[in-house]
Design an enzyme around this catalytic site. Structure first.
Site, PDB file in Angstrom:
ATOM      1  N   LYS A 209       0.827  -1.209   0.000  1.00  0.00           N
ATOM      2  CA  LYS A 209       0.000   0.000   0.000  1.00  0.00           C
ATOM      3  C   LYS A 209       0.864   1.264   0.000  1.00  0.00           C
ATOM      4  O   LYS A 209       0.599   2.196  -0.761  1.00  0.00           O
ATOM      5  CB  LYS A 209      -0.947  -0.033   1.206  1.00  0.00           C
ATOM      6  N   ASP A 228      -6.315   1.045   0.866  1.00  0.00           N
ATOM      7  CA  ASP A 228      -6.249   1.246   2.309  1.00  0.00           C
ATOM      8  C   ASP A 228      -7.573   0.772   2.906  1.00  0.00           C
ATOM      9  O   ASP A 228      -8.396   0.194   2.214  1.00  0.00           O
ATOM     10  CB  ASP A 228      -6.022   2.723   2.625  1.00  0.00           C
TER      11      ASP A 228
END
Length: 270
Positions: A209, A228
């Site tokens: 991420k 996320d």
DNA sequence: CGCCAGGTTGTCG
DNA sequence: CGACAACATGGC
């Protein structure tokens, strides 16, 4: 002072306060003050004009035009994204003035290392203290984002005052690898996407991420679609039949429309 | 007090 | 391989 006439598909608040950058501060008059590439400016919209205070034609051409991504035709991109899914169309219509900034690569990397398991107000506070403690002072109350070289020279205890918590050693590891040349952000910019991710993930504390956020916000890889907690919820609830790659070459822009739309509509996920 | 926040790591089974 | 606690800090 610079005025850009008749600007389309750009909104300062939507772009500078949508969670992609952490250093822009809204002023009492609704303008946004921030720092990038060593320069301080204040940005505001007036009607269809964009006004940038603290700059001139030369800096505008050299820095801000690119930073604000004004060379990109977002009208066209948005049209192509809207055709992909009706909810994406709604999300884009909710904040059609979002653009993906061209942030400094190291700043984006470091900021998103700080972002992990953290919330946006606190991320802003940590970044602010980082700059105030280790950046270069430009004018009263304005500091640059500290270079990787500067941070690489620090011990974890010296970072304690910024209260980054367990992320302090991640910040230093990233700084050492970037400053030492072990990780070449400009080379990563041009790599195939999975190679680029793999390189960034050599840093302790950088997973998929943070790597994708660095690629999208720092290296302008518009096909990156960071997942996320908000985006995972949004995918599960709003786009159950879609996968990140289904959003195409401008998936990163789609992601930003969806992220912002989701954060502004938390009731969709209760 | 416990839970969560633009996650990642290390350690179990 | 997948699940899951731990990781600092601060707001609610």
């Amino acid at each position: 002072m610079m005025t850009v006439k008749d600007i389309k598909d750009f909104n300062a608040a939507q772009t500078l306060d949508c969670g992609q950058a952490f250093r822009w501060k809204e002023q009492t008059d609704g303008s946004f003050k921030g720092i990038a590439y060593g320069k301080v400016v204040t940005i505001k919209a007036e009607g269809s004009d964009l006004i940038i205070d603290g700059t001139d034609e030369s800096d505008f051409e050299a820095i801000w035009k690119k930073y604000l991504d004004l060379e990109c035709d977002y009208g066209q991109i948005r049209k192509s994204l809207e055709a992909i899914h009706p909810i994406l169309k709604e999300a884009a219509a909710f904040a059609p003035g979002i653009r993906i900034l061209n942030q400094e690569p190291w700043e984006a990397l470091c900021s998103f290392i700080i972002s992990q398991n953290n919330n946006i107000p606190r991320i802003k506070g940590i970044v602010e203290r980082l700059c105030r403690s280790f950046g270069e002072q430009i004018d009263e109350d304005c500091f640059t984002f500290p270079s990787a070289e500067r941070i690489a020279a620090l011990e974890p205890e010296e970072l304690a005052p910024i209260r980054a918590g367990f992320r302090a050693r991640y910040i230093i590891d990233g700084a050492k690898k970037v400053a030492g040349g072990e990780i070449d952000l400009e080379a990563i910019r041009r790599m195939e996407i999975n190679d680029a991710r793999y390189e960034l993930m050599k840093i302790t504390g950088v997973g998929i991420k943070v790597a994708d956020c660095t690629l999208l916000y720092g290296l302008h890889r518009l096909d990156c679609f960071p997942l996320d907690v908000w985006m995972k919820r949004a995918m599960a609830v709003l786009f159950p039949e879609m996968k990140p790659e289904d959003f195409g070459e401008y998936g990163g822009i789609a992601q930003q429309y969806i992220f912002h739309y989701s954060r502004m509509h938390p009731e969709l996920f209760v």
